[in-house]
Design an enzyme around this catalytic site. Structure first.
Site, PDB file in Angstrom:
ATOM      1  CE  LYS A 173      11.122   3.665   6.429  1.00 24.10           C
ATOM      2  NZ  LYS A 173      12.536   3.317   6.362  1.00 24.10           N
ATOM      3  CD  GLU A 188       4.624   2.336  -1.596  1.00 22.12           C
ATOM      4  OE1 GLU A 188       4.458   1.177  -1.148  1.00 22.12           O
ATOM      5  OE2 GLU A 188       5.730   2.871  -1.667  1.00 22.12           O
ATOM      6  CG  HIS A 194       3.295  -7.010   6.594  1.00 22.66           C
ATOM      7  ND1 HIS A 194       3.190  -7.080   5.221  1.00 22.66           N
ATOM      8  CD2 HIS A 194       2.053  -6.700   7.047  1.00 22.66           C
ATOM      9  CE1 HIS A 194       1.951  -6.794   4.871  1.00 22.66           C
ATOM     10  NE2 HIS A 194       1.232  -6.565   5.952  1.00 22.66           N
ATOM     11  NE  ARG A 222      17.418  -2.125  10.142  1.00 25.95           N
ATOM     12  CZ  ARG A 222      16.835  -3.120   9.484  1.00 25.95           C
ATOM     13  NH1 ARG A 222      17.537  -4.200   9.183  1.00 25.95           N
ATOM     14  NH2 ARG A 222      15.569  -3.067   9.118  1.00 25.95           N
TER      15      ARG A 222
END
Lengths: 172, 454, 172, 454
Positions: free
Chosen positions: B117, B200, B235, B293
């Site tokens: 990431k 973040e 999430h 994907r």
């Protein structure tokens, strides 16, 4: 009411016996008896079960392609391993050696060598009976039982599924 | 189509979805199943099923060596990984390629670059796509504190190797940072094999918006619109829709173009999804990650575009150029997907397995059900709890919401508890009806649902 | 009643035996017997199972509206006429007077007049027992049987379906 | 919506289709059934079912007095007639209106004006819509001969009160004219209660193209595209598609606009269809008749437009203005419908009834099935032989044909013979694949099908 066999007393068992005998003398295949919580089914062959479930895919007009004969028809729900096991009916008392992993089955240690075992061979628990290859890794399959090989169920270099029966052994 | 036989390395509804795409493309299907799925509906509907290992995924669906071996043994010339399991595994893509088998998905290289990431964020910045203020990689709690103070609390700690909502922790003040950092790092190490974290800025009033991408081997990239997947619990998404409601048209264009630019910059191939977080207060979006994907929620994009994404995956993998340019893609109406899970919403969405006694999904025009379930199916305990995806179309969002509500009312499942009553409750909420869907909405309304269902 | 085999006494078992023997001599394949909680099935071949058919509509969460109580629940597949007939169990030997058409049922010739018949009334084959209205056309319903009214099955001014039971009559 | 409870005066798949529309609109449903349909799937899925008469249609589904009485008795505030039976009966529309019940369809006056085909031709000419050369009404064989010689042989004799392919006879030369005239007139008198005939020029190389119309109470009229219904046996449709393949775009626009103009000229209200014959040699179209109801083949228009036509019928009947103007209607892709009938194609499409043993329709994205059948359903002998409509969508016509082909392959029906093998054969014909579909195609290829199926 206790839901166990103690609810069946001497008298009940006698009655059941007479029902069985009457049924025996008849040409009927089964009797089903249901009294509240109690259900009795007496019969021959398999217990009849109401079939299930969801629609099988069976092409109405034409199959979109062809598959090698080893592939089961789409509508056939019995998985391959069970088909193989059923061949064992010819050897009552025999036990299965199943593949512990899926992969390519090899009957011999290397090309051209004699097979690990053939029908009639005697094996011990630790005897290697075959190799199963998964991407160049060769896994030895042990017999897991003492006895005599009565059937070899797969062909050399064939893909075997997880749990598929490879050999049948008459224990000694 | 040179692909003639595909091994499907997945289970459940997506296995069935892929089988159906193949039936129409004239591709034979071989399903790799675990022992628990041997008699499943996809196993019966595939042209052939091969049991590759025991019920536990680690020894079956997650075993890329077994999957490639099964493909070779069955004479398959392609592998479709579905989603989850090994769908984003560079190892499976590589092993397929080196055995001359077409992998229906992007290259191992694409997966590696987007799988990390931190690297994905860098790629986004290179493409001029906005990312959230934060760090590339943090090595210590001290470093984390410095970054957090620069971007401002709350912040979110994420695992570099994570994704799909896993491995994330929100930190609201400097006080908890060190402790949370240590815990998150350890967790990431054990869950993903890589303890690397990054930080973040955390957006609390946020929506999750993602853009569906298709790219071919010739550098053509198109988007198939965006999806709003803000309705999440833990999430994880449970309701998705397309197009995203209540965002300005210029922002919608920007977000779509950003995704295309990012994908084009890396010559992305096959289906993929660029995920963004949309700051509802600032009305700005930021790149989060890219999924390499097909996704669970792909049907809503199919519904508004008329494009069969799974069939396109096969055509792209087959080496064909994209059949459509961007102007050919016509979006129409609105589509919503609800995930029908075997879960008890009142009990923290606890999964429950068991025997499905009755199974009567709604039918009718503009209702699509993707499912592997049927009356008499025993939901195995080994895999995720999704039973079905209920997808509806409406000319307008209001019509789609109404249709979803009525469809949920007619969806009969007994034997296992499901999310149906909760989804129905959500469809009736004013927040949902008005399109004011944020990532914390479920948490906010849960007490009322639990109260009402008593 | 206790739900176990003790409810099957000597006599019952003998009776079952005789049923089996009688069935044996007949040309039938099975008999199914249901008396309250007691269910007995005897036969050849597989046990006959009730067919599966297709999913009934049963709202999982909430019905979209409300219907008057006279409306059967969506999942209920038994049509109204049969429900009415079943009420006749209280009068063994009674026969039904069914509505020859669908329409509004009137028990009397005009508002305020006494009803054509009430429970206990004696009717002849040609006696008018009710009117059924279809758009201002009034159709007289004849008893069709001689006897005594033992039950009035519908309310005045109610919609009756084609074939719905209106009265039950004990033939004389 | 002020309509709160509707009586559905129909059976089979269309009854179910209407129930589904109502479920989504929140309208309660009462189904009027014959004795033979008392336990049918629509009877079970409706909120209530009322048996209105015996199996024979004349005493049940065709008895408008029984239907209105049932509606009153059940407290219904609307009646939907479906198609066939009393769908185009001015009597039912009038009886509904005079009892304060909303009729979901056009007014009795619209039906009367369009029901008489001679008058419909006049209305078309008034609207400037081309009609075939021919007569208004002919009273004698001599008059017929005069008209036929003016327009040229072959000609077609039609019953003024006919429609839907019934009451038509082709005459190829003057020799047979008198005899055919006498027979056709007698037939029309006994079948439609009106012996009036008219003559039209007969087009042998023809396609049947029709335009779907929606009009509201406020004079707004839109078209929802055209359909090609050329594939017919015995003048009855078995395959329909939208849009019409292989016609020039300017002609497509012209035909759509002609239909709108015709409908607007008579202030047409609710759903309707203007039928045209398209002369493949001259590349010109001519108005044939207007159907004042929803049609069997409406799903193909729904599929390419995303509009739920049955729901729109309710909204229009409810007095609401159309929700869309013409530019709002976006057409996308291609849709094909196949009628799965209980018929033996090799035996002149002879109907066969009986018990359906297996019933496994194909499922998957972009496949829609409208049906009232299930495994264990006994097809009654009293009604038409349609078991299901299989509707597919494709981005292109080629994709739709391919999907239809594969879907037919997966459609399993045992117990009764069906048109499935014949439809599959048609999908593989080069004529169909290339879009060269004419009204005589089935007749032309039938010998080859019968040969192949032996």
């Amino acid at each position: 009411m206790s839901n166990d066999l103690s609810t069946l007393d001497e008298e009940h068992v006698r009655q059941l016996g007479r029902i069985i005998e009457t049924l025996e003398r008849s040409t009927f295949d089964f009797i089903q008896l249901e009294i509240g919580d109690l259900k009795v089914t007496i019969g021959k062959g398999n217990i009849p079960v109401p079939e299930a479930t969801s629609p099988p895919a069976r092409p109405a007009v034409a199959a979109p392609g062809t598959m090698p004969p080893s592939a089961p028809a789409p509508a056939q729900t019995t998985p391959a391993p069970r088909q193989v096991q059923s061949s064992g009916h010819a050897h009552p008392g025999a036990v299965d050696i199943k593949s512990p992993i899926m992969g390519l089955f090899y009957a011999q240690p290397e090309p051209g060598a004699p097979p690990f075992v053939t029908v009639g061979a005697t094996v011990g628990e630790d005897s290697t009976v075959a190799l199963v290859e998964v991407m160049k890794t060769f896994n030895a399959v042990s017999a897991g039982v003492r006895g005599r090989i009565v059937e070899v169920c797969v062909l050399d270099a064939q893909l075997v599924e997880f749990g598929q029966v490879l050999f049948r052994v008459m224990p000694e | 189509m040179t692909i003639s036989r595909v091994l499907i390395a997945n289970r459940g509804e997506i296995a069935l979805r892929i089988i159906r795409a193949c039936q129409e493309l004239g591709i034979e299907t071989v399903l790799a199943t675990s022992e628990a799925d041997r008699d499943s509906l996809p196993a019966r509907l595939a042209d052939r099923a091969i049991c590759i290992g025991p019920a536990r995924s680690a020894q079956s669906y997650l075993n890329h060596r077994a999957i490639v071996t099964a493909a070779i043994g069955a004479g398959a010339d392609a592998i479709h990984p579905g989603y989850g399991f090994l769908a984003e595994s560079p190892d499976l893509a590589e092993a397929s390629a080196s055995n001359g088998i077409t992998f229906v998905g992007p290259t191992a290289d694409h997966m590696r670059r987007m799988g990390n990431k931190i690297q994905a964020r860098l790629l986004a910045r290179e493409a001029g796509v906005p990312t959230l203020a934060g760090s590339e990689k943090i090595g210590s709690p001290q470093e984390a504190l410095a970054v957090a103070e620069r971007v401002g609390f709350p912040v979110i700690l994420k695992a570099a190797a994570g994704g799909g909502g896993r491995g994330m922790k929100v930190v609201t003040s400097a006080r908890n940072l060190e402790q949370t950092f240590t815990a998150a790092s350890a967790e990431a190490g054990s869950a993903f094999g890589d303890p690397t974290l990054y930080i973040e800025r955390y957006i609390s009033n946020a929506r999750h918006i993602e853009v569906q991408i298709l790219g071919d081997r010739f550098g053509n990239v198109v988007h198939v619109g965006e999806r709003d997947c803000s309705l999440q619990r833990r999430h994880q998404k449970i309701v998705e829709e397309a197009p995203a409601p209540s965002i300005a048209e210029n922002l919608r264009e920007e977000i779509r173009n950003a995704a295309v630019k990012l994908a084009r910059n890396i010559n992305y191939e096959n289906a993929g999804t660029a995920e963004f977080i949309y700051d509802e207060d600032e009305k700005r979006f930021y790149f989060l990650e890219m999924n390499t994907r097909i996704q669970v929620e792909h049907p809503v994009s199919e519904t508004i575009s008329g494009i069969d994404l799974v069939q396109e995956q096969f055509r792209i993998a087959d080496g064909q150029p994209l059949r459509v340019a961007q102007p050919d893609i016509v979006f129409r109406g609105h589509s919503i997907e609800c995930r029908i899970n075997a879960e008890i919403p009142e009990d923290g969405f606890r999964a429950n397995a068991g025997l499905i006694e009755e199974w009567a999904p709604p039918v009718g025009p503009n209702i699509r059900i993707d499912t592997h379930c049927y009356a008499g199916y025993r939901v195995p305990i080994f895999y995720d709890s999704m039973l079905a995806k209920l997808i509806v179309y409406g000319s307008t969002r209001g019509e789609a919401v109404q249709r979803m509500k009525r469809s949920l009312e007619r969806f009969v499942v007994t034997g296992v508890g499901t999310t149906i009553p909760f989804l129905h409750f959500m469809m009736q909420r004013e927040e949902f009806a008005s399109g004011a869907v944020t990532t914390h909405l479920i948490e906010d309304v849960m007490p009322q649902f639990s109260g009402s269902s008593r």
